[in-house]
Design an enzyme around this catalytic site. Structure first.
Site, PDB file in Angstrom:
ATOM      1  CD  GLU A  64     -29.409  31.205 -28.906  1.00 45.49           C
ATOM      2  OE1 GLU A  64     -28.666  30.237 -28.251  1.00 45.49           O
ATOM      3  OE2 GLU A  64     -29.672  32.175 -28.815  1.00 45.49           O
ATOM      4  CG  HIS A  65     -32.506  30.370 -31.156  1.00 49.55           C
ATOM      5  ND1 HIS A  65     -32.621  31.839 -29.506  1.00 49.55           N
ATOM      6  CD2 HIS A  65     -33.027  29.341 -30.217  1.00 49.55           C
ATOM      7  CE1 HIS A  65     -32.114  30.501 -29.474  1.00 49.55           C
ATOM      8  NE2 HIS A  65     -33.052  29.802 -29.002  1.00 49.55           N
ATOM      9  CB  SER A  92     -30.340  34.309 -26.259  1.00 52.76           C
ATOM     10  OG  SER A  92     -30.882  33.295 -26.944  1.00 52.76           O
ATOM     11  CG  HIS A 108       8.776   8.898 -36.746  1.00 53.12           C
ATOM     12  ND1 HIS A 108       9.107  10.356 -36.158  1.00 53.12           N
ATOM     13  CD2 HIS A 108       7.244   9.547 -36.612  1.00 53.12           C
ATOM     14  CE1 HIS A 108       8.746  11.207 -35.813  1.00 53.12           C
ATOM     15  NE2 HIS A 108       7.390  10.815 -35.746  1.00 53.12           N
ATOM     16  CG  ASP A 153     -35.844  28.178 -26.058  1.00 54.59           C
ATOM     17  OD1 ASP A 153     -35.025  27.997 -26.770  1.00 54.59           O
ATOM     18  OD2 ASP A 153     -36.382  29.064 -25.871  1.00 54.59           O
ATOM     19  CG  HIS A 187     -33.944  34.572 -23.678  1.00 56.08           C
ATOM     20  ND1 HIS A 187     -33.508  33.879 -22.213  1.00 56.08           N
ATOM     21  CD2 HIS A 187     -34.020  33.884 -24.374  1.00 56.08           C
ATOM     22  CE1 HIS A 187     -34.090  32.526 -22.883  1.00 56.08           C
ATOM     23  NE2 HIS A 187     -34.894  32.952 -24.099  1.00 56.08           N
ATOM     24  CD  GLN A 199     -33.826  35.320 -28.175  1.00 60.35           C
ATOM     25  OE1 GLN A 199     -33.746  34.163 -28.224  1.00 60.35           O
ATOM     26  NE2 GLN A 199     -33.262  35.188 -26.837  1.00 60.35           N
TER      27      GLN A 199
END
Length: 428
Positions: free
Chosen positions: A322-323, A233, A415, A356, A258, A255
Site C-alpha cells: 500500500e505504502h 493498512s 444491428h 497521510d 494504525h 504504520q
C-alpha cells in the site's frame, strides 16, 4: 519483528502473507443488519447505534449548531494545519482534471468523452481509536472538485453522542453536504439504500473495520459502487546501507500504530541496517502512547535481508505494498522500476506521514496486494466518463459497410439493418 535472511524465491509467498482478514464468516451477521436498515430506515440505525456505539440518540443528523460548536473546540494550530493540507490536496487533485478531446477516427466520424461528477457520494470516516479527520479531506476535497452535487458523510459518535470536533471542522472546510452520527454496518447500509434522513448515494468511499469492509462488499454486489477492496493498512521500506535506521524504524512504527492488524516490512540489502532497525524499533516503541497496539502489529511485521537491489525490487513488486518508502542511494532510479505499489515515498525526508496528511497525494490506497490491479483514490474516482459520437453522411458511407459485415457475421440482423436503412436513405 521477525528477522528473515536471504529467503529463497519459493518462500516469498509465505513470508509476504498479510494478517488474515476473512470477511466471509461475517456475511450472515452483516447481511442481517443491512436488511433491517433497508426495511426500517432511521429506526434501525438508531437501534444499532445504541447496540454497537453505546449511545442513545434522538436523531443522528448533525445540526448546524453542533458544527459551529465543534469549530470553537478546534485549536488555531490544528485549523491552520487542516487548511494547509486541504490546499495541497486540492492543488494535486485539481491537476488531474480530465480534458476530453474530439477525435475524428475516420472522415465524418467524430468521437469524444466528457467527465461528469458522480451526483451523490457517501464518505465513511471511522471512529475507533483515532479521529481520522485527514480522511475527510482526502475524500471530500476531490469529491467537491469533481463536481459531486451531494457529499454525505457518516462517522460513529463517541459516548457523548458527538462526532469528534476536528472531523466536523474538516467536513465543513472540505464542502461536505450532510453529516450523520452513524457508524459500522448501519452507516454503510443507510448510504447504500437511503433512509428517511440519509439520501441514497451512488458510490461509497472510506476505510473501516472488518464489519465495514464486509458491508461494503455486500452492498456493492448489486446496489451501489465502492471505492476499492480494503484490508489492514501496510508499509514497506526498501533500504540499502545508506538509509538512516532511526528514520526507517520511525516509519515502520508509524504504520504499526494504525491497528493491531497492520503490517510493517523492511526489505534491505544491508545486514547492519537490519540489526540497527531492529534495535531502533524496540527503543522508539517504548516512547509511543499507542505502543500496545504497535507491539501487536509488529508481530505481523518482518525485517527481510536480500542479496541485492534487483532482488529487493522483485520481492517488492510481488508484495505490492500500500505504502512504499524507498531509502536508497539511487532512489530515483529505483522508483522507475517500481510497478506494484499504492503510493511511493522517495528519499530520507519523505515519510509516509507526509502522504497521510499534507503533501497533497491521497492516502486512500489499495491494500492486501490489490495495488497490482487498483489505483488509490483520485479525482477520477469521483467522476464518470461518458462517450459521445457524431456521424455525418460521409462518415456513414465510410464505416457503414464494415458495420453491416460485422453484424451479419455475428448473426445480429437488427444491428445490420439499423445501418442498412440509413445507407439506403443516403443513396436515394
Amino acid at each position: 519483528m521477525i528477522l528473515i535472511n536471504y529467503p529463497d524465491r519459493d518462500q516469498w509467498a509465505e513470508i509476504l502473507q498479510r494478517p488474515a482478514l476473512d470477511t466471509a464468516n461475517l456475511f450472515d451477521t452483516v447481511q442481517t443488519i443491512i436488511d433491517r436498515v433497508r426495511k426500517e430506515g432511521d429506526k434501525a440505525v438508531l437501534t444499532y447505534e445504541s447496540m454497537f456505539d453505546k449511545v442513545e440518540l434522538d436523531t443522528f443528523i448533525v445540526s448546524e449548531e453542533e458544527i459551529a460548536e465543534a469549530e470553537k473546540l478546534v485549536s488555531v494550530e490544528l485549523k491552520a494545519a487542516i487548511y494547509l493540507a486541504k490546499k495541497n490536496i486540492e492543488t494535486f487533485h485539481a491537476a488531474q482534471r480530465f480534458e476530453g478531446k474530439k477525435v475524428e477516427t475516420i472522415a465524418g466520424v467524430t468521437c469524444w468523452q466528457k467527465a461528469v461528477g458522480i451526483e451523490k457520494v457517501g464518505l465513511y470516516i471511522p471512529g475507533g481509536t483515532a479521529p481520522l479527520f485527514s480522511t475527510v479531506l482526502m475524500l471530500a476535497v476531490p469529491a467537491k472538485l469533481a463536481g459531486c452535487k451531494e457529499i454525505v458523510l457518516c462517522s460513529p459518535p463517541g459516548r457523548d453522542g458527538k462526532i469528534h470536533p476536528a472531523v466536523l471542522f474538516a467536513a465543513r472546510v472540505a464542502g461536505v453536504s450532510k453529516i450523520y452520527k452513524a457508524g459500522g454496518v448501519q452507516a454503510i447500509a443507510a448510504m447504500a439504500y437511503g433512509t428517511e434522513s440519509v439520501p441514497k448515494v451512488y458510490k461509497i468511499f472510506g476505510p473501516g473495520n472488518q464489519y465495514v469492509t464486509a458491508a461494503k462488499q455486500l452492498v456493492s454486489l448489486r446496489d451501489v459502487a465502492i471505492d476499492m477492496p480494503a484490508g489492514p493498512s501496510e508499509v514497506e521500506v526498501l533500504a540499502d546501507e545508506t538509509a538512516n535506521p532511526v528514520f526507517v524504524a520511525a516509519d515502520l512504527l508509524s504504520q504499526a500504530e494504525h491497528g493491531v492488524d497492520s503490517q510493517a516490512m523492511l526489505i534491505t540489502t544491508s545486514e547492519k541496517l537490519q540489526k540497527e532497525v531492529m534495535y531502533e524499533v524496540e527503543r522508539q516503541l517504548g516512547y509511543l502512547p499507542r505502543r500496545d497496539i504497535a507491539s501487536k502489529a509488529l508481530a505481523n511485521s518482518k525485517l527481510i535481508l536480500v542479496k541485492n537491489i534487483k532482488e529487493a525490487l522483485e520481492i517488492t513488486n510481488v508484495y505490492a505494498p500500500e505504502h512504499l518508502i524507498v531509502q536508497t542511494k539511487d532512489y530515483q532510479a529505483i522508483a522507475e522500476q517500481v510497478v506494484n505499489a499504492g503510493s511511493v515515498f522517495l528519499g530520507p525526508l519523505s515519510p509516509e506521514s507526509a502522504g497521510d496528511y499534507a503533501s497533497g497525494t491521497n492516502h486512500t490506497l489499495p491494500t492486501n496486494g490489490y495495488a497490482k490491479a487498483y489505483s488509490g483514490v483520485s479525482l477520477d474516482s469521483f467522476i464518470r466518463k461518458i462517450t459521445f459520437q457524431e456521424i455525418t453522411p460521409e462518415g456513414m458511407r465510410a464505416i457503414g459497410p464494415a458495420i453491416e459485415v460485422m453484424a451479419a457475421n455475428e448473426q445480429l440482423d437488427a444491428h445490420k439493418n439499423a445501418v442498412t436503412v440509413r445507407l439506403d436513405a443516403l443513396n436515394k
